[in-house]
Design an enzyme around this catalytic site. Structure first.
Site, PDB file in Angstrom:
ATOM      1  N   GLN A 101      -5.531 -62.308  83.919  1.00  0.00           N
ATOM      2  CA  GLN A 101      -6.915 -62.473  84.635  1.00  0.00           C
ATOM      3  C   GLN A 101      -7.608 -63.306  83.631  1.00  0.00           C
ATOM      4  O   GLN A 101      -7.870 -62.812  82.311  1.00  0.00           O
ATOM      5  CB  GLN A 101      -7.570 -61.226  84.843  1.00  0.00           C
ATOM      6  CG  GLN A 101      -8.841 -61.378  85.725  1.00  0.00           C
ATOM      7  CD  GLN A 101      -9.431 -59.997  86.044  1.00  0.00           C
ATOM      8  OE1 GLN A 101     -10.191 -59.436  85.248  1.00  0.00           O
ATOM      9  NE2 GLN A 101      -9.514 -59.747  87.207  1.00  0.00           N
ATOM     10  N   TYR A 187     -19.827 -61.577  86.486  1.00  0.00           N
ATOM     11  CA  TYR A 187     -19.404 -62.225  85.656  1.00  0.00           C
ATOM     12  C   TYR A 187     -19.817 -64.058  85.910  1.00  0.00           C
ATOM     13  O   TYR A 187     -20.459 -64.030  86.898  1.00  0.00           O
ATOM     14  CB  TYR A 187     -17.955 -62.280  85.140  1.00  0.00           C
ATOM     15  CG  TYR A 187     -17.608 -60.910  84.433  1.00  0.00           C
ATOM     16  CD1 TYR A 187     -18.623 -60.324  83.603  1.00  0.00           C
ATOM     17  CD2 TYR A 187     -16.911 -59.974  85.120  1.00  0.00           C
ATOM     18  CE1 TYR A 187     -18.431 -58.921  83.081  1.00  0.00           C
ATOM     19  CE2 TYR A 187     -16.886 -58.539  84.644  1.00  0.00           C
ATOM     20  CZ  TYR A 187     -17.513 -58.130  83.548  1.00  0.00           C
ATOM     21  OH  TYR A 187     -17.433 -56.891  83.055  1.00  0.00           O
ATOM     22  N   ARG A 234     -10.384 -63.063  92.133  1.00  0.00           N
ATOM     23  CA  ARG A 234     -11.119 -61.710  92.512  1.00  0.00           C
ATOM     24  C   ARG A 234     -12.565 -61.938  92.670  1.00  0.00           C
ATOM     25  O   ARG A 234     -13.166 -62.734  92.045  1.00  0.00           O
ATOM     26  CB  ARG A 234     -10.976 -60.730  91.100  1.00  0.00           C
ATOM     27  CG  ARG A 234     -11.077 -59.469  91.386  1.00  0.00           C
ATOM     28  CD  ARG A 234     -10.615 -58.416  90.264  1.00  0.00           C
ATOM     29  NE  ARG A 234     -10.233 -57.161  90.714  1.00  0.00           N
ATOM     30  CZ  ARG A 234     -10.618 -56.002  90.281  1.00  0.00           C
ATOM     31  NH1 ARG A 234     -11.045 -56.086  89.159  1.00  0.00           N
ATOM     32  NH2 ARG A 234     -10.077 -54.967  90.783  1.00  0.00           N
ATOM     33  N   GLY A 323      -6.250 -48.953  89.760  1.00  0.00           N
ATOM     34  CA  GLY A 323      -6.592 -48.926  88.206  1.00  0.00           C
ATOM     35  C   GLY A 323      -6.582 -47.570  87.612  1.00  0.00           C
ATOM     36  O   GLY A 323      -5.480 -47.523  86.816  1.00  0.00           O
ATOM     37  N   ARG A 324      -7.341 -46.673  87.725  1.00  0.00           N
ATOM     38  CA  ARG A 324      -7.584 -45.517  86.984  1.00  0.00           C
ATOM     39  C   ARG A 324      -6.096 -44.700  87.137  1.00  0.00           C
ATOM     40  O   ARG A 324      -5.628 -44.106  86.216  1.00  0.00           O
ATOM     41  CB  ARG A 324      -8.699 -44.573  87.163  1.00  0.00           C
ATOM     42  CG  ARG A 324     -10.089 -45.127  87.254  1.00  0.00           C
ATOM     43  CD  ARG A 324     -11.147 -44.439  87.667  1.00  0.00           C
ATOM     44  NE  ARG A 324     -12.380 -45.005  87.135  1.00  0.00           N
ATOM     45  CZ  ARG A 324     -13.005 -45.727  87.789  1.00  0.00           C
ATOM     46  NH1 ARG A 324     -12.508 -46.280  88.837  1.00  0.00           N
ATOM     47  NH2 ARG A 324     -14.282 -46.391  87.471  1.00  0.00           N
TER      48      ARG A 324
END
Length: 377
Positions: A101, A187, A234, A323-324
């Site tokens: 990424q 971002y 993304r 993810g988690r």
């Protein structure tokens, strides 16, 4: 409606896969210092999770200017390329596939990362945002406020496009199967897309077409350098935090999807809100996006097997990223496929540190029948 679920075979980024479970990018802040260099512990961590249909690495800064969090890795030095080569080699040896990424945080940063200089952004607008920074005296990390950034010049914007191109080339040199451009979560690319963070009057601001220009130029530069089939992005359509509540973002994202379809990128990865009382993806938007983009869509955001089945069976997505759940369950696809309990992760070890809470979570077979503390699948 279809019979597609998490355990239906498919194809992603040029590879046939036996299930639809992707490992989502997660910042873990464990690169070697100084130099933000990936290391052997990172290689172990990612290789342990190689049964994912695709691994997307933690966000990785394309240049020193792109850094916004302590101990995050880069892809702008030869030492970093060599460090990542150890990671990709370990993942490939374990039979996995991995995308890097690419990240420029823009205003989500702090002067301490830039020799005292302000972070950069499309426009010099105050906003509410925090980043994780380690105090150099105490070695303790904490969330700290971001200052008002300085606006990039037109030439600086063009240079960042080239930084993305060079980072993509280095990623391929490091052995990655492709790259995912981080255009989400407030971002830099996301900052250019939104009227709330982009008040520019040059060709990169104002109209929707101009606000999309930076994204398109980055996609073009990376696709031309390494191939569209190895280029992905993304996006976070419904993000409102970090001063990003833009009234024009949904049509902007849909126009971006049309462009991404025309370029033939590998996939679009959608960030769905994963915090309480966050705005929810509407079915209307999912349908509109699918009408614009027929190539693979990955979704991420508090999914379980039931909700994943819902989004896949309706054709709104082709893969689901976790993810988690991947943190404490390195063999997550195996556990989900077999209805096994999932282990909980230690929240105090998410950022920084070494192997503890990172690469020391055992696979199910290593429990030798012991039941881990379970969470909902």
């Amino acid at each position: 409606m279809s019979n597609v679920d998490l355990f239906t075979a498919g194809a992603l980024a040029g590879r046939d896969v036996g299930h639809r479970i992707v490992m989502a990018p997660m910042t873990r802040a464990r690169s070697t210092q100084p130099g933000d260099v990936p290391n052997e512990t990172n290689a172990v961590y990612y290789a342990q999770r190689a049964t994912a249909a695709l691994i997307v690495t933690e966000a990785t800064q394309i240049s020193p200017q792109g850094k916004g969090y302590s101990f995050t890795p880069g892809i702008h030095s030869q030492e970093q390329v060599e460090g990542w080569r150890g990671v990709t080699g370990a993942v490939h040896e374990a039979g996995g596939r991995i995308f890097l990424q690419l990240w420029h945080v823009g205003r989500m940063s702090h002067p301490d990362f830039h020799g005292g200089e302000l972070p950069v952004a499309p426009s010099a607008i105050p906003f509410e945002g925090q980043i994780w920074k380690v105090d150099p005296d105490t070695g303790v990390g904490a969330m700290v406020d971001c200052p008002t950034p300085r606006a990039l010049s037109t030439e600086e914007v063009r240079q960042i496009v080239e930084d993305f191109r060079q980072a993509a080339r280095r990623a391929i040199e490091a052995g990655f199967d492709g790259v995912e451009i981080h255009g989400a979560n407030g971002y830099l690319i996301d900052q250019f897309l939104r009227t709330t963070s982009n008040k520019r009057t040059d060709e990169y601001g104002g109209t929707r077409e101009n606000r999309l220009r930076f994204l398109k130029e980055v996609i073009d530069a990376v696709s031309d350098e390494i191939g569209a089939d190895r280029t992905a992005i993304r996006l976070a359509p419904f993000l409102t935090a970090r001063g990003m509540d833009c009234p024009d973002i949904l049509p902007t994202i849909l126009d971006a999807a049309s462009y991404l379809q025309s370029r033939g990128v590998a996939y679009v990865h959608l960030v769905e809100a994963d915090w309480d009382d966050a705005p929810q993806f509407t079915e209307a938007f999912r349908r509109e996006l699918r009408a614009r983009f027929s190539r693979p869509i990955i979704v991420a955001g508090l999914y379980d097997t039931e909700r994943a089945g819902w989004v896949l069976s309706r054709g709104y997505a082709d893969f689901v990223a976790f993810g988690r759940k991947f943190i404490a369950n390195p063999d997550l696809p195996y556990r989900l496929a077999n209805g096994l309990p999932l282990a909980n992760f230690d929240g105090s070890t998410l950022f920084g540190g070494e192997a503890r809470g990172y690469s020391d979570y055992p696979a199910w077979t290593e429990h030798e029948g012991e039941q881990p503390e379970a969470v909902s699948a």
